[in-house]
Design a protein around this motif. Structure first.
Motif, PDB file in Angstrom:
ATOM      1  N   VAL A 146       1.732   5.687   0.255  1.00 13.52           N
ATOM      2  CA  VAL A 146       1.161   6.527  -0.804  1.00 13.52           C
ATOM      3  C   VAL A 146       1.128   5.773  -2.122  1.00 13.52           C
ATOM      4  O   VAL A 146       0.120   5.787  -2.845  1.00 13.52           O
ATOM      5  CB  VAL A 146       1.979   7.833  -0.950  1.00 13.52           C
ATOM      6  CG1 VAL A 146       1.468   8.650  -2.133  1.00 13.52           C
ATOM      7  CG2 VAL A 146       1.886   8.659   0.328  1.00 13.52           C
ATOM      8  N   ASP A 147       2.204   5.074  -2.451  1.00 16.43           N
ATOM      9  CA  ASP A 147       2.241   4.321  -3.706  1.00 16.43           C
ATOM     10  C   ASP A 147       1.254   3.162  -3.692  1.00 16.43           C
ATOM     11  O   ASP A 147       0.657   2.828  -4.714  1.00 16.43           O
ATOM     12  CB  ASP A 147       3.663   3.808  -3.966  1.00 16.43           C
ATOM     13  CG  ASP A 147       4.612   4.912  -4.401  1.00 16.43           C
ATOM     14  OD1 ASP A 147       4.131   5.924  -4.956  1.00 16.43           O
ATOM     15  OD2 ASP A 147       5.829   4.778  -4.183  1.00 16.43           O
ATOM     16  N   ALA A 148       1.096   2.511  -2.529  1.00 15.01           N
ATOM     17  CA  ALA A 148       0.143   1.395  -2.428  1.00 15.01           C
ATOM     18  C   ALA A 148      -1.285   1.867  -2.664  1.00 15.01           C
ATOM     19  O   ALA A 148      -2.125   1.116  -3.168  1.00 15.01           O
ATOM     20  CB  ALA A 148       0.259   0.726  -1.058  1.00 15.01           C
ATOM     21  N   LEU A 149      -1.573   3.114  -2.304  1.00 14.92           N
ATOM     22  CA  LEU A 149      -2.905   3.685  -2.528  1.00 14.92           C
ATOM     23  C   LEU A 149      -3.099   4.156  -3.961  1.00 14.92           C
ATOM     24  O   LEU A 149      -4.199   4.576  -4.335  1.00 14.92           O
ATOM     25  CB  LEU A 149      -3.135   4.867  -1.583  1.00 14.92           C
ATOM     26  CG  LEU A 149      -3.366   4.531  -0.105  1.00 14.92           C
ATOM     27  CD1 LEU A 149      -3.329   5.799   0.732  1.00 14.92           C
ATOM     28  CD2 LEU A 149      -4.684   3.809   0.078  1.00 14.92           C
ATOM     29  N   TYR A 177      -4.601  -4.931   1.342  1.00 12.81           N
ATOM     30  CA  TYR A 177      -3.429  -5.669   1.815  1.00 12.81           C
ATOM     31  C   TYR A 177      -2.106  -4.988   1.461  1.00 12.81           C
ATOM     32  O   TYR A 177      -1.207  -4.913   2.315  1.00 12.81           O
ATOM     33  CB  TYR A 177      -3.469  -7.102   1.274  1.00 12.81           C
ATOM     34  CG  TYR A 177      -4.492  -7.957   1.983  1.00 12.81           C
ATOM     35  CD1 TYR A 177      -4.217  -8.514   3.229  1.00 12.81           C
ATOM     36  CD2 TYR A 177      -5.737  -8.189   1.437  1.00 12.81           C
ATOM     37  CE1 TYR A 177      -5.152  -9.290   3.896  1.00 12.81           C
ATOM     38  CE2 TYR A 177      -6.689  -8.946   2.088  1.00 12.81           C
ATOM     39  CZ  TYR A 177      -6.396  -9.506   3.321  1.00 12.81           C
ATOM     40  OH  TYR A 177      -7.320 -10.256   3.977  1.00 12.81           O
ATOM     41  N   PRO A 178      -1.924  -4.461   0.245  1.00 11.33           N
ATOM     42  CA  PRO A 178      -0.680  -3.717  -0.018  1.00 11.33           C
ATOM     43  C   PRO A 178      -0.533  -2.485   0.867  1.00 11.33           C
ATOM     44  O   PRO A 178       0.568  -2.170   1.316  1.00 11.33           O
ATOM     45  CB  PRO A 178      -0.816  -3.327  -1.498  1.00 11.33           C
ATOM     46  CG  PRO A 178      -1.742  -4.335  -2.083  1.00 11.33           C
ATOM     47  CD  PRO A 178      -2.720  -4.639  -0.991  1.00 11.33           C
ATOM     48  N   THR A 179      -1.654  -1.796   1.127  1.00 11.40           N
ATOM     49  CA  THR A 179      -1.590  -0.591   1.958  1.00 11.40           C
ATOM     50  C   THR A 179      -1.227  -0.946   3.398  1.00 11.40           C
ATOM     51  O   THR A 179      -0.350  -0.319   4.012  1.00 11.40           O
ATOM     52  CB  THR A 179      -2.924   0.162   1.935  1.00 11.40           C
ATOM     53  OG1 THR A 179      -3.259   0.505   0.584  1.00 11.40           O
ATOM     54  CG2 THR A 179      -2.850   1.436   2.761  1.00 11.40           C
ATOM     55  N   LEU A 180      -1.898  -1.955   3.944  1.00 14.35           N
ATOM     56  CA  LEU A 180      -1.581  -2.391   5.302  1.00 14.35           C
ATOM     57  C   LEU A 180      -0.146  -2.897   5.387  1.00 14.35           C
ATOM     58  O   LEU A 180       0.585  -2.582   6.329  1.00 14.35           O
ATOM     59  CB  LEU A 180      -2.545  -3.494   5.740  1.00 14.35           C
ATOM     60  CG  LEU A 180      -3.941  -3.075   6.195  1.00 14.35           C
ATOM     61  CD1 LEU A 180      -4.799  -4.304   6.475  1.00 14.35           C
ATOM     62  CD2 LEU A 180      -3.865  -2.196   7.434  1.00 14.35           C
ATOM     63  N   GLY A 181       0.254  -3.686   4.395  1.00 10.37           N
ATOM     64  CA  GLY A 181       1.604  -4.227   4.407  1.00 10.37           C
ATOM     65  C   GLY A 181       2.662  -3.133   4.363  1.00 10.37           C
ATOM     66  O   GLY A 181       3.643  -3.180   5.091  1.00 10.37           O
ATOM     67  N   ALA A 182       2.441  -2.134   3.507  1.00 11.09           N
ATOM     68  CA  ALA A 182       3.402  -1.036   3.382  1.00 11.09           C
ATOM     69  C   ALA A 182       3.498  -0.233   4.669  1.00 11.09           C
ATOM     70  O   ALA A 182       4.588   0.181   5.081  1.00 11.09           O
ATOM     71  CB  ALA A 182       3.001  -0.126   2.224  1.00 11.09           C
ATOM     72  N   GLY A 183       2.366  -0.007   5.318  1.00  8.80           N
ATOM     73  CA  GLY A 183       2.363   0.790   6.541  1.00  8.80           C
ATOM     74  C   GLY A 183       2.891   0.027   7.737  1.00  8.80           C
ATOM     75  O   GLY A 183       3.711   0.544   8.511  1.00  8.80           O
ATOM     76  N   LEU A 184       2.446  -1.223   7.899  1.00  5.44           N
ATOM     77  CA  LEU A 184       2.818  -1.976   9.088  1.00  5.44           C
ATOM     78  C   LEU A 184       4.284  -2.379   9.105  1.00  5.44           C
ATOM     79  O   LEU A 184       4.843  -2.637  10.179  1.00  5.44           O
ATOM     80  CB  LEU A 184       1.935  -3.218   9.210  1.00  5.44           C
ATOM     81  CG  LEU A 184       0.443  -2.933   9.441  1.00  5.44           C
ATOM     82  CD1 LEU A 184      -0.349  -4.233   9.415  1.00  5.44           C
ATOM     83  CD2 LEU A 184       0.236  -2.216  10.758  1.00  5.44           C
ATOM     84  N   ASP A 185       4.925  -2.434   7.944  1.00  4.76           N
ATOM     85  CA  ASP A 185       6.333  -2.807   7.898  1.00  4.76           C
ATOM     86  C   ASP A 185       7.219  -1.773   8.587  1.00  4.76           C
ATOM     87  O   ASP A 185       8.272  -2.111   9.129  1.00  4.76           O
ATOM     88  CB  ASP A 185       6.790  -2.982   6.441  1.00  4.76           C
ATOM     89  CG  ASP A 185       6.302  -4.310   5.860  1.00  4.76           C
ATOM     90  OD1 ASP A 185       5.922  -5.186   6.657  1.00  4.76           O
ATOM     91  OD2 ASP A 185       6.311  -4.456   4.628  1.00  4.76           O
TER      92      ASP A 185
END
Length: 428
Positions: free
Chosen positions: A272-275, A352-360
């Protein structure tokens, strides 16, 4: 002072060089003030043979050469001679050096530019795919699930929100009101059916009354016989993790689950924060000390901390868990709708921040691909956009404080999903 060469006869009738009077013409004599080798060759074809009074006679001295100027720097006009860089008889006109340049070939430039952009986009897309694919946590093995229902025409996902505190600091736990319990439990569960006839999102209350069937332990490999015992649905996850949860859902619904996706508290808040927050409309304001919720009615943008409080609140509602599942569906659909917009997908600073935050923190089954994950998000976005149905699992009553599913409605709901028919079953 006599400038004539030595031996020059002063006879008026004598001709310098004897001309054509002798059998062989005399070669040209050198004047004293002219150094040998400094005068360009003057003789032209036909010079000695052509009579002086012949039409077009050329003495050979007009070569077009201007002394002191380099060859090629003169004769810029259309009639320039051979030594001046001009054109001869019948030759096409060539612009002089330093003259007007030819017009640029814009068609070729546009073609080269388009090819370059296409190559860069393709390389970036491929690189992003392999980067994201390598970070997916494929930890759930659905091949361990036994006695599975038949496959249907739709792709089904079991989406789980766990209360895992993995990766959270003490400050994070305090800020997000998560507590410090060890291990992890299911905080929300829902089935998403991606169908051609429309997408359906079905929330499964964690207090649902279900039967634990015979299953094979995910770690031990040992077979545990079903004894007909009935428990809350979230107890299946607590007992043996995702594999037993899938087995229990399939046994009690008759619907085959194709893929599994689970995300913890930290991952949810970070996405949510990355978005940059998720916009949502809250119909009625509410407060809850346990989750930290404090919302006014109306349209607003929730950050990660607020979003987590919104989807976890249950004690502020008379319907408790049923009301909470509706909020979870609503928010997840809004989140997916924002994550799948061109502003996120085509913007590397957001993607990239959104994918990174979710995939972690996102845990999926071993057969889940990035394409399957994308289909899941777009299906949730479709529900939010009106292309589908969101509902709770139909309930007929309660037993010992647990919610009992309406078996007839559940069977019809499953049949419609398996046959890719429009869902007409309602929760009430």
């Amino acid at each position: 002072m006599n400038d004539w060469p030595e031996g020059r006869s002063h006879d008026r009738n004598a001709r310098y060089g004897r001309g054509s009077a002798d059998a062989q013409p005399e070669g040209a004599r050198v004047m004293p003030h002219v150094r040998p080798g400094t005068v360009p060759p003057q003789q032209r074809p036909g010079y000695d043979d052509a009579p002086r009074n012949a039409p077009g006679f050329d003495s050979g001295y007009n070569t077009g050469q201007v002394y002191g100027m380099p060859r090629g720097a003169q004769g810029a006009g259309p009639g320039a001679g051979p030594g001046g860089g001009g054109r001869g008889p019948g030759a096409p006109y060539a612009p002089p050096p330093g003259g007007a340049r030819p017009a640029p070939n814009w068609g070729r430039r546009i073609k080269v530019g388009a090819i370059t952009v296409a190559v860069v986009v393709l390389a970036t897309t491929i690189g992003t795919y392999f980067w994201a694919d390598g970070r997916m946590r494929r930890e759930v093995d659905l091949s361990k699930v036994i006695e599975r229902p038949q496959e249907g025409d739709c792709t089904t996902y079991l989406i789980v929100g766990s209360d895992s505190r993995e990766g959270m600091t003490a400050e994070d736990k305090k800020r997000l009101h998560t507590g410090s319990a060890d291990g992890k439990r299911t905080d929300s569960m829902m089935i998403l059916a991606a169908c051609g006839s429309g997408n359906t999102m079905i929330s499964l209350p964690r207090d649902s009354d279900v039967e634990i069937p015979t299953f094979v332990g995910s770690q031990s490999g040992k077979t545990f016989k079903g004894s007909g015992r009935r428990v809350k649905l979230n107890a299946a996850y607590a007992e043996d993790g995702p594999e037993l949860l899938v087995r229990t859902v399939e046994h009690n619904t008759g619907l085959r689950i194709d893929h599994y996706a689970e995300i913890g508290f930290a991952g949810f808040a970070n996405i949510v924060d990355a978005l940059g927050g998720v916009e949502i409309t809250i119909d009625k304001g509410f407060k809850d000390k346990k989750s930290g919720a404090d919302f006014q009615a109306g349209k607003q943008t929730l950050d990660g901390e607020q979003a987590l409080a919104f989807v976890r609140t249950r004690y502020a509602f008379a319907e408790s868990d049923l009301a909470r599942t509706k909020n979870q569906q609503k928010f997840l659909a809004a989140l997916a709708g924002q994550a799948a917009t061109p502003g996120t997908v085509l913007n590397p600073f957001a993607l990239y921040p959104t994918l990174g935050a979710g995939l972690d923190t996102l845990i999926v089954d071993k057969d889940m691909s990035l394409f399957d994950l994308a289909e899941m998000f777009f299906a949730m976005k479709g529900v939010n956009g009106g292309d589908g149905t969101s509902m709770n699992m139909p309930v007929s009553g309660s037993r010992g404080g647990n919610l009992v599913w309406d078996k007839a409605k559940v069977r019809e709901l499953v049949r419609q999903i398996q046959n890719d028919e429009k869902v007409t079953v309602t929760a009430n």
